[in-house]
Design a protein around this motif. Structure first.
Motif, PDB file in Angstrom:
ATOM      1  N   ASP A 123       0.818  -1.215   0.000  1.00 27.89           N
ATOM      2  CA  ASP A 123       0.000   0.000   0.000  1.00 27.89           C
ATOM      3  C   ASP A 123       0.854   1.269   0.000  1.00 27.89           C
ATOM      4  O   ASP A 123       0.777   2.097   0.897  1.00 27.89           O
ATOM      5  CB  ASP A 123      -0.936  -0.006   1.224  1.00 27.89           C
ATOM      6  N   THR A 124       1.679   1.444  -1.035  1.00 28.59           N
ATOM      7  CA  THR A 124       2.610   2.570  -1.067  1.00 28.59           C
ATOM      8  C   THR A 124       2.077   3.794  -1.801  1.00 28.59           C
ATOM      9  O   THR A 124       2.505   4.903  -1.529  1.00 28.59           O
ATOM     10  CB  THR A 124       3.919   2.149  -1.744  1.00 28.59           C
ATOM     11  N   ASN A 125       1.196   3.628  -2.755  1.00 28.66           N
ATOM     12  CA  ASN A 125       0.750   4.781  -3.545  1.00 28.66           C
ATOM     13  C   ASN A 125      -0.090   5.712  -2.687  1.00 28.66           C
ATOM     14  O   ASN A 125      -0.895   5.255  -1.881  1.00 28.66           O
ATOM     15  CB  ASN A 125      -0.079   4.282  -4.744  1.00 28.66           C
ATOM     16  N   PRO A 126       0.064   7.039  -2.854  1.00 30.36           N
ATOM     17  CA  PRO A 126       0.945   7.752  -3.782  1.00 30.36           C
ATOM     18  C   PRO A 126       2.202   8.273  -3.088  1.00 30.36           C
ATOM     19  O   PRO A 126       2.652   9.385  -3.351  1.00 30.36           O
ATOM     20  CB  PRO A 126       0.062   8.910  -4.219  1.00 30.36           C
ATOM     21  N   TYR A 127       2.784   7.501  -2.213  1.00 32.30           N
ATOM     22  CA  TYR A 127       3.876   7.992  -1.384  1.00 32.30           C
ATOM     23  C   TYR A 127       5.232   7.869  -2.072  1.00 32.30           C
ATOM     24  O   TYR A 127       5.466   6.952  -2.851  1.00 32.30           O
ATOM     25  CB  TYR A 127       3.899   7.227  -0.058  1.00 32.30           C
ATOM     26  N   ASP A 128       6.120   8.815  -1.735  1.00 25.19           N
ATOM     27  CA  ASP A 128       7.510   8.718  -2.184  1.00 25.19           C
ATOM     28  C   ASP A 128       8.280   7.718  -1.332  1.00 25.19           C
ATOM     29  O   ASP A 128       9.237   7.106  -1.802  1.00 25.19           O
ATOM     30  CB  ASP A 128       8.203  10.084  -2.083  1.00 25.19           C
ATOM     31  N   ALA A 129       7.869   7.569  -0.074  1.00 27.86           N
ATOM     32  CA  ALA A 129       8.588   6.683   0.840  1.00 27.86           C
ATOM     33  C   ALA A 129       7.647   6.196   1.937  1.00 27.86           C
ATOM     34  O   ALA A 129       6.666   6.864   2.271  1.00 27.86           O
ATOM     35  CB  ALA A 129       9.777   7.417   1.469  1.00 27.86           C
ATOM     36  N   VAL A 130       7.966   5.016   2.470  1.00 25.40           N
ATOM     37  CA  VAL A 130       7.250   4.459   3.615  1.00 25.40           C
ATOM     38  C   VAL A 130       8.294   4.139   4.670  1.00 25.40           C
ATOM     39  O   VAL A 130       9.211   3.339   4.423  1.00 25.40           O
ATOM     40  CB  VAL A 130       6.463   3.189   3.233  1.00 25.40           C
ATOM     41  N   ILE A 131       8.177   4.770   5.844  1.00 24.50           N
ATOM     42  CA  ILE A 131       9.248   4.731   6.843  1.00 24.50           C
ATOM     43  C   ILE A 131       8.672   4.414   8.223  1.00 24.50           C
ATOM     44  O   ILE A 131       7.703   5.040   8.646  1.00 24.50           O
ATOM     45  CB  ILE A 131       9.992   6.079   6.899  1.00 24.50           C
ATOM     46  N   PRO A 132       9.261   3.465   8.936  1.00 27.09           N
ATOM     47  CA  PRO A 132       8.815   3.204  10.309  1.00 27.09           C
ATOM     48  C   PRO A 132       9.091   4.402  11.216  1.00 27.09           C
ATOM     49  O   PRO A 132      10.132   5.047  11.102  1.00 27.09           O
ATOM     50  CB  PRO A 132       9.664   2.000  10.747  1.00 27.09           C
ATOM     51  N   ALA A 133       8.156   4.673  12.093  1.00 24.83           N
ATOM     52  CA  ALA A 133       8.320   5.740  13.082  1.00 24.83           C
ATOM     53  C   ALA A 133       8.373   5.102  14.469  1.00 24.83           C
ATOM     54  O   ALA A 133       7.360   4.645  14.981  1.00 24.83           O
ATOM     55  CB  ALA A 133       7.177   6.739  12.995  1.00 24.83           C
ATOM     56  N   THR A 134       9.554   5.058  15.059  1.00 23.57           N
ATOM     57  CA  THR A 134       9.720   4.497  16.399  1.00 23.57           C
ATOM     58  C   THR A 134       9.494   5.587  17.443  1.00 23.57           C
ATOM     59  O   THR A 134       9.303   6.762  17.115  1.00 23.57           O
ATOM     60  CB  THR A 134      11.124   3.917  16.576  1.00 23.57           C
ATOM     61  N   ILE A 173       5.567  11.242   2.556  1.00 21.71           N
ATOM     62  CA  ILE A 173       5.967  10.058   3.314  1.00 21.71           C
ATOM     63  C   ILE A 173       4.773   9.456   4.050  1.00 21.71           C
ATOM     64  O   ILE A 173       3.954  10.172   4.631  1.00 21.71           O
ATOM     65  CB  ILE A 173       7.071  10.411   4.333  1.00 21.71           C
ATOM     66  N   LYS A 174       4.709   8.144   4.011  1.00 17.66           N
ATOM     67  CA  LYS A 174       3.790   7.418   4.878  1.00 17.66           C
ATOM     68  C   LYS A 174       4.625   6.833   6.009  1.00 17.66           C
ATOM     69  O   LYS A 174       5.683   6.240   5.764  1.00 17.66           O
ATOM     70  CB  LYS A 174       3.098   6.293   4.130  1.00 17.66           C
ATOM     71  N   THR A 175       4.187   6.994   7.239  1.00 17.15           N
ATOM     72  CA  THR A 175       4.912   6.421   8.372  1.00 17.15           C
ATOM     73  C   THR A 175       4.162   5.216   8.926  1.00 17.15           C
ATOM     74  O   THR A 175       2.939   5.154   8.881  1.00 17.15           O
ATOM     75  CB  THR A 175       5.122   7.455   9.492  1.00 17.15           C
ATOM     76  N   ILE A 176       4.945   4.251   9.409  1.00 16.61           N
ATOM     77  CA  ILE A 176       4.395   3.110  10.129  1.00 16.61           C
ATOM     78  C   ILE A 176       4.473   3.457  11.605  1.00 16.61           C
ATOM     79  O   ILE A 176       5.557   3.623  12.156  1.00 16.61           O
ATOM     80  CB  ILE A 176       5.182   1.819   9.836  1.00 16.61           C
TER      81      ILE A 176
END
Length: 208
Positions: A123-134, A173-176
């Motif tokens: 499920d990445t669209n429309p993001y440039d990046a997907v990054i975990p947020a601790t 960016i989408k964060t986890i």
């Protein structure tokens, strides 16, 4: 979106068009020896990471200098286009990948979790990046990136700005979220990295 509870069959299908990139160009100054070859549970860290990544991605790429260190693994190694920084390694991986997206990890994260990797890669669209947020902030070296990031990265690098955080501010960016991470990484080991002898000693004490 493939939820945490859904089968890996759905998740794996999402990873076929993603290249796995491992950054191996660090100087390991604080460690005093090459972090990639530190032993954890009897295996070099780099071998542990490669095994995990091979279970998630068809194509793997190592980015860093001195490719002769990694010849025995039979994987392509490309030198940094902008040596001396993680941002340069990330940019190089994106440039050389044969896919529009890459999942990148550094060579000092010994407990890579395939379930977490596959979740990040969905499920990445429309993001440039997907990054975990601790709880301590973003973890940009265990994340998914699209080639749409390249112009911002190149501009920063050519200006002598090697900070990944500066580039992230320009991307979508989408964060986890931390609570999502805990569902996938119950023991909290997946994003541990080893930069110092003390951190290495602590990792060796962890139970398998």
């Amino acid at each position: 979106m493939c939820s945490v509870a859904k089968s890996f069959a759905c998740m794996i299908s999402q990873c076929n068009d993603i290249t796995g990139v491992i950054l191996v160009g660090g100087k390991s100054r604080r460690m005093g020896q090459d972090k990639a070859f530190l032993l954890i549970e009897g295996l070099p860290v780099i071998e542990r990471i490669i095994r995990t990544m091979q279970g998630c991605f068809k194509d793997l790429l190592l980015v860093g200098d001195r490719p002769e260190r990694f010849e025995s693994y039979g994987l392509p190694v490309v030198p940094d286009l902008y040596p001396g920084s993680s941002l340069g390694g990330l940019y190089t991986g994106l440039q050389h990948a044969g896919t529009d997206r890459i999942f990148v990890t550094s060579c000092d994260i010994p407990f890579s979790n395939p379930e977490l990797i596959r979740f990040i890669c969905t499920d990445t669209n429309p993001y440039d990046a997907v990054i975990p947020a601790t709880e301590g902030g973003l973890e940009p070296l265990f994340a998914l990136y699209h080639k749409s990031c390249l112009p911002a990265m190149q501009t920063a690098l050519e200006a002598g700005n090697f900070r990944i955080t500066a580039v992230l501010q320009q991307l979508q960016i989408k964060t986890i979220a931390p609570e999502q991470l805990r569902q996938l990484d119950a023991d909290g080991r997946a994003l541990l990295n080893i930069n110092t002898p003390d951190e290495y000693a602590a990792c060796k004490e962890l139970k398998p």
